[in-house]
Design a protein around this motif. Sequence first.
Motif, mmCIF file in Angstrom:
data_model
loop_
_atom_site.group_PDB
_atom_site.id
_atom_site.type_symbol
_atom_site.label_atom_id
_atom_site.label_comp_id
_atom_site.label_asym_id
_atom_site.label_seq_id
_atom_site.Cartn_x
_atom_site.Cartn_y
_atom_site.Cartn_z
ATOM 1 N N TRP A 700 -1.170 9.529 8.026
ATOM 2 C CA TRP A 700 -2.210 9.022 7.134
ATOM 3 C C TRP A 700 -2.536 7.573 7.484
ATOM 4 O O TRP A 700 -1.730 6.873 8.117
ATOM 5 C CB TRP A 700 -1.823 9.116 5.657
ATOM 6 C CG TRP A 700 -0.592 8.323 5.256
ATOM 7 C CD1 TRP A 700 0.688 8.764 5.217
ATOM 8 C CD2 TRP A 700 -0.558 6.937 4.856
ATOM 9 N NE1 TRP A 700 1.530 7.751 4.819
ATOM 10 C CE2 TRP A 700 0.793 6.629 4.565
ATOM 11 C CE3 TRP A 700 -1.516 5.952 4.679
ATOM 12 C CZ2 TRP A 700 1.199 5.357 4.143
ATOM 13 C CZ3 TRP A 700 -1.131 4.679 4.263
ATOM 14 C CH2 TRP A 700 0.226 4.394 3.990
ATOM 15 N N ARG A 702 -5.326 4.270 5.772
ATOM 16 C CA ARG A 702 -6.382 3.908 4.832
ATOM 17 C C ARG A 702 -6.802 2.460 5.079
ATOM 18 O O ARG A 702 -6.017 1.644 5.563
ATOM 19 C CB ARG A 702 -5.911 4.063 3.388
ATOM 20 C CG ARG A 702 -4.793 3.136 2.964
ATOM 21 C CD ARG A 702 -4.505 3.197 1.467
ATOM 22 N NE ARG A 702 -3.499 2.238 1.066
ATOM 23 C CZ ARG A 702 -2.194 2.504 0.949
ATOM 24 N NH1 ARG A 702 -1.750 3.739 1.200
ATOM 25 N NH2 ARG A 702 -1.346 1.559 0.582
ATOM 26 N N ALA A 715 -9.970 6.705 3.666
ATOM 27 C CA ALA A 715 -8.564 7.117 3.699
ATOM 28 C C ALA A 715 -8.498 8.531 4.250
ATOM 29 O O ALA A 715 -9.307 9.389 3.872
ATOM 30 C CB ALA A 715 -7.954 7.057 2.305
#
Length: 764
Positions: A700, A702, A715
């Motif tokens: 991930w 963001r 994100a």
Amino acid sequence: MPEWSAVLVSPDSDFDGAPLLRTEVPLEQGHGEVVRAVLRATAHGVFEAYLNGHPVDDTVLSPGWSSYEWRLRFVERDVLPFVAGLGEGEPLVLGLALGNGWWRGRLGWAGGRAYYGDELGALAQLDLTFADGHTQVVGTDETWTAGPSAVTANDLYDGETIDARRLDDSWLRPGHTGAGWTGVHRGELDLATLEPYLAPPVRRVLEVPAQRVWTSPAGRTLVDFGQNLVGWVRVRVQGPAGSTVTLRHAEVLEHDELGTRPLRTALATDHFVLSGGEDVFEPTFTFHGFRYAEVEGWPGEPDADALTAVVVSSDLRPTGDFACSDELVTQLHRNAVWGTRGNFLDVPTDCPQRDERLGWTGDIAAFTPSAAYLFDVDDFLRDWLRDLAAEQRAADGMVAFVIPDVLKYVIKDDPAASVFGPPDSTAVWSDAAVWVPWALWQAYGDRRVLADQLDSMTAHVRRVETLLSPSGLWEKSFQFGDWLDPTAPPENAALAKADPSVVATACVFRSATLVAETAALLGHGDEAHFRDLAERTRAAFVEHYVGDDGRIKSDAVTVYALAIAFGLLDEGQQQRAGERLVELVREGGHHIQTGFAGTPFVTDALTLTGHLDDAYALLLQRECPSWLYPVTMGATTVWERWDSMLPDGTINPGQMTSFNHYALGAVVDWLHRTVAGLAPLEPGYARVLVAPQPGGGLTWARTSLETARGRVAVAWTRTDDGGLDLDVVLPEGVSGVVRLPGEADREIGPGEHHLNAALAAGVG
């Protein structure tokens, strides 16, 4: 511009380089209440202003450092709250405390000082408007008096000494008749050089408590604030009158002791002489770059609560953030934030700790796109660019190594201090005249910076044009080249793999191209000239530096990165350059092989030529040299050298070793645009490109940015099935394009968007 009736005055006695100036006048009678009160002030040196016993604001180190020969900034403050309620005829006390600052303190590594003048002085004017429209003006003139302060020594490099036994605030109250006070005399000041601040002032922006206090193996008392920062330590202490507490500052420990060698000749030491009562010290006429302090002379053992690091910086608004699933990469980004905060102290400096702290143009040329994402630096850098243009006009179009250009005085006093030879235009460094305003235009979408700097931009490129050889190459004069390539020896940072003339000629092409684009935007008639220069430079670069096999002269990572990122090559050459670039990166084990010139562009060059996995491998490398090696060593800011500290905990043997330099942190721009996936499609983010390119095993990432049009955020998260969940926020009036690997572009408008994508096999 406001009218000035005040004159600059200097004290008849120097008073240890920290004099106090005051005047006391009655409020004029018969005109009712004061309805408006404005103070304007500046100094030769740095100053703090007081009115009726109160500091007029919370700024420090005003008026900062500008090219004083042509620009001296003044502050303007609404001070009505400090005079409201005074009755007719009541006394009004205006006071100024002065310090050496950049005007008269040490500057540069040659040991010289007072390059701008050997006398401190101040100019202040208080304009009062009464209810009936009458005005009263209180300004510096020969009727003022001067006296001693509690500061007995002050220097930006060496530190400050404060004697609490001399603290006396009676000079700020009516009726003061202190012993030893003298008169003042009129100083020299061209009022035409006065300008209001464009940049935000310097303030205390954060406080960091001490994290640990302990005794070193050598028996020294050490303090760790947990973060490499810029400012000073506020000390609360009580002890015998006349005893002295001393604080020495440094960025690192070396073998468990304070590592002061990188400071070179800067003492970075504060001395506090105790009054016998409870004392609070803040040395506001200096600043230090430090994480650690060594304390000597403390009565008993210091408590961590008694020591607070005060972070000082130009008061910049944070705008952009970033985080991802790799904590080391997230920490790298934090380090870049702290490095920017520390080095953007009125001037975008190279480093904040040693006997230098200068506005090196190469550092900011490399880092402006990153800085403009992390903070709102528009006014800050536009102010600095005014100094650049002023210095440039006085130097026949040459953009100096540092702005303000104090080195011209350093070298005049000590020719041996010119370790780089006679100053002249240099690639990357002088290109700041073009690259910085262009980056600000891209970040903020305000054409004023281009209009304001167009003459400077064109003057730089026209001067460089005269330096080209008959073959159209920039190959004759001194170049920093790919400064601090990790293979360069510690004692000579310019000995890089990349041929300096290849680097320089590539930069001519980029700057000429950007000036042509600027001329087109502004409707300026020189567009054709600069497009022609760019094309001639491109042709010369290819003819003389690019072989039939696609190899570029010196066959170094940086020359391929610049050629690709700048667009110097045709499609076939671009492909071959990309293939050779990735070969070199892989042969180097995905360790960094670039310095100041190549580092901002190498990951983009790999990405553009289809080698995203190798860009990630370069980013995520943890062994030295790499971006993450300093993080694994506990760094909390970006280092000057890839190996500022060696793996065994020894400081790099080079005499030029800083632990707070932002230039090599320019990769954070790629983190924003490519890893997190947020970039402007139009200047100022009027339209945005959302194009994350996941890789490196990240799960991930963001980012968000406060633009002039509102908050933009992206994100993404990898899904269990190998796809991608994407969240995008666009403010009202802003549209964008979502571009994901293997997917068609999607147009999106304002609001919140939740998207899913099945990434192509092998992506990430």
